[in-house]
Design a protein around this motif. Sequence first.
Motif, short mmCIF file in Angstrom:
data_model
loop_
_atom_site.label_atom_id
_atom_site.label_comp_id
_atom_site.label_asym_id
_atom_site.label_seq_id
_atom_site.Cartn_x
_atom_site.Cartn_y
_atom_site.Cartn_z
N ARG A 1 4.75 13.62 -5.84
CA ARG A 1 5.48 14.00 -4.43
C ARG A 1 4.21 13.98 -3.45
O ARG A 1 3.95 14.70 -2.56
CB ARG A 1 6.05 15.37 -4.26
N LEU A 2 3.41 12.84 -3.60
CA LEU A 2 2.39 12.64 -2.97
C LEU A 2 2.48 11.30 -2.29
O LEU A 2 3.07 10.15 -2.73
CB LEU A 2 1.14 12.52 -3.93
N THR A 3 2.23 11.25 -0.96
CA THR A 3 2.29 10.20 -0.17
C THR A 3 1.08 9.29 -0.03
O THR A 3 0.11 9.91 0.33
CB THR A 3 2.82 10.47 1.21
N LEU A 4 1.22 8.19 -0.72
CA LEU A 4 -0.12 7.52 -0.67
C LEU A 4 0.08 6.28 0.27
O LEU A 4 0.81 5.22 0.25
CB LEU A 4 -0.20 6.86 -2.10
N PRO A 5 -0.83 6.37 1.23
CA PRO A 5 -0.49 5.24 2.41
C PRO A 5 -1.04 3.94 1.81
O PRO A 5 -1.92 3.76 0.76
CB PRO A 5 -1.85 5.47 3.42
N PRO A 6 -0.45 2.71 2.35
CA PRO A 6 -0.54 1.57 1.60
C PRO A 6 -1.95 1.08 1.60
O PRO A 6 -2.42 0.48 0.64
CB PRO A 6 0.32 0.43 2.39
N ASP A 7 -2.65 1.30 2.38
CA ASP A 7 -4.23 0.86 2.57
C ASP A 7 -5.11 1.65 1.44
O ASP A 7 -6.05 0.98 0.88
CB ASP A 7 -4.97 0.87 3.74
N VAL A 8 -4.65 2.90 1.44
CA VAL A 8 -5.44 3.88 0.24
C VAL A 8 -5.05 3.18 -1.09
O VAL A 8 -5.79 3.22 -1.85
CB VAL A 8 -5.09 5.00 0.62
N CYS A 9 -3.67 3.07 -1.28
CA CYS A 9 -3.54 2.68 -2.51
C CYS A 9 -4.01 1.15 -3.15
O CYS A 9 -4.49 0.89 -4.10
CB CYS A 9 -1.79 2.23 -2.52
N GLU A 10 -4.03 0.34 -2.09
CA GLU A 10 -4.67 -0.99 -2.17
C GLU A 10 -6.23 -0.97 -2.45
O GLU A 10 -6.77 -1.46 -3.64
CB GLU A 10 -4.67 -1.81 -0.69
N LEU A 11 -6.98 0.00 -1.74
CA LEU A 11 -8.30 0.30 -2.29
C LEU A 11 -8.63 0.90 -3.32
O LEU A 11 -9.35 0.44 -4.09
CB LEU A 11 -9.03 1.16 -0.80
N LEU A 12 -7.96 2.16 -3.96
CA LEU A 12 -7.96 2.43 -4.98
C LEU A 12 -7.62 1.43 -6.45
O LEU A 12 -8.53 1.39 -7.31
CB LEU A 12 -6.82 3.91 -5.32
N ALA A 13 -6.38 0.59 -5.99
CA ALA A 13 -6.13 -0.33 -6.95
C ALA A 13 -7.24 -1.33 -7.19
O ALA A 13 -7.56 -2.10 -8.16
CB ALA A 13 -4.85 -1.10 -6.60
N ALA A 14 -8.01 -1.75 -6.07
CA ALA A 14 -9.04 -2.69 -6.00
C ALA A 14 -10.37 -2.23 -6.65
O ALA A 14 -10.97 -2.93 -7.34
CB ALA A 14 -9.39 -3.07 -4.60
N ARG A 15 -10.48 -0.74 -6.55
CA ARG A 15 -11.85 -0.43 -7.14
C ARG A 15 -11.71 0.18 -8.68
O ARG A 15 -12.69 -0.02 -9.30
CB ARG A 15 -12.36 0.73 -6.13
N ILE A 16 -10.78 0.92 -8.77
CA ILE A 16 -10.51 1.41 -9.97
C ILE A 16 -9.85 0.41 -11.13
O ILE A 16 -8.78 0.06 -11.18
CB ILE A 16 -9.68 2.66 -10.18
N THR A 17 -10.79 -0.34 -11.77
CA THR A 17 -10.46 -1.64 -12.65
C THR A 17 -10.45 -1.03 -14.11
O THR A 17 -10.17 -2.10 -14.93
CB THR A 17 -11.44 -2.65 -12.29
#
Length: 468
Positions: A292-308
Amino acid sequence: MNAKDAWLATLGQLQVQLNRATYDTWLRRAELLGYEDGRFVVTVPNAYARDWIERHLLASMTETLTRIFQRPAELQIVVWDPVEPGDDAGGPLVALAGGAPAPEPAPCDFALHPDYTFDNFVAGDSNRYAYLLSKAVAEGPIGRYSPVLLHGSLGVGKTHLLQAIARALLIRGLHVLYLTAEDFTTELVAAIRDKQGAAFRERFRRADAVLIDDLQFVEGKDSTQAELVALWDALRHRQRAMLFASTRLPCDIVRLSKDARSRFQAGPIASIDLPDQALRKAILDDKALRRRLTLPPDVCELLAARITGGVRDLESAVDQLQASMMLTGQHVHAAAEQVLRTLGASVRAGGVTLEMVFEAVAEYYAAPVEALTGRKRSKAIVRARQVAMYLAREMTDASLPLIGEALGGRDHSTVVHGCARVTDMLAAEPGFVEELTALRARLSAPPPIPVPANVSAPPTVRAKALTF
Ligand code: ADP
Ligand code: MG
């Protein structure tokens, strides 16, 4: 020509034919132990070298030897290194049962993680085949697909899928046993110790499906391998299923009997790759939604780009994000920056070079860089060298041969082996994860995430992993 001269001449010939790294890695320490009745017995320092030579060189070496010796020659490679035992030597199981105090048997009941279900699994390009195969096993007639092997590096979802299958089969009322290869070994040792071998066998052979996780653990465990072979044969005879998950393919597990290898790879093998950017985003969204956590799209994008790395890191990022937002009231952008620092997650983004990796590893283990590129095989140096291989693979774009070459002219397969050892150590030693996190953090200084104008800049947080 006598046998010794023929052997030396053969080695000389090979030295000319092979490139230096290959020769140094595999043959430099090969020695003629004896000759009898046309058979040359040659020693090498470890099983890895023996297997490699047998696979790649034995035929041509025998041919060269026969030609030089001018008589039919047979070549037998044996492992013998009384001075410097291999860093990863492991004795056979029976010896363990007789010598060291036997470990307590694990409870035979197995627990399944409540979250490891098909519903909670996000499928994408890197894991689709494994997912579809697992569903087919779970829903189809038992034994139709057997054995099945799920293969992939740490944290890509092998255990999740294996347990999802186990759960689905249990719900169908089938008799299922799920356990790790390590627990299987522990129980086997206890059964041998207590003279309960027959009961042990009976328990497993009655099952409709036996699921063995972390199969790579069987490396060098002769008794476990033999027991699994017998179990495989018994289950197959009854058209029941045997399923495996492993960080290594059977062909890459050194010190695995031919019998075991042929059985482990006798059915469908689904390799799971690390998730790509699209799947990483989908998993982050899914994990956030479930919390139940709201993840703004830009944060999701950044986390996905960095956590490989593996999915475990993505999951941990969401958990950390939620905890720090709840406890400190931090804005999601500030919390995300802190999470990325803690995970040392700017891999590949920072232009890391091989030299930087080697220097950081050498400094961390308080060894000179020359020790990494040299020939010494003390346990500590071998470990540092393998960590250097692993991080070079992860944090630079250097190819396997290039990493091997830079580490003192080693063959690319040595690098593959080194990386596999680190993967195994990560699974086996909880503290080791921290070592790698600390090293990654040293090598990566992530550029800050842009904070929206209406949010005050977060206090500088020093990553925990940096304080060692
Ligand atoms: P492995 O056994 O391959 O090392 P796990 O199955 O233990 O990895 O997965 C690590 C964590 O990541 C687990 O919590 C698991 O639920 C989660 N996970 C892995 N892959 C996925 C996926 N595709 N969708 C959702 N969660 C996943
Ligand atoms: Mg696992």
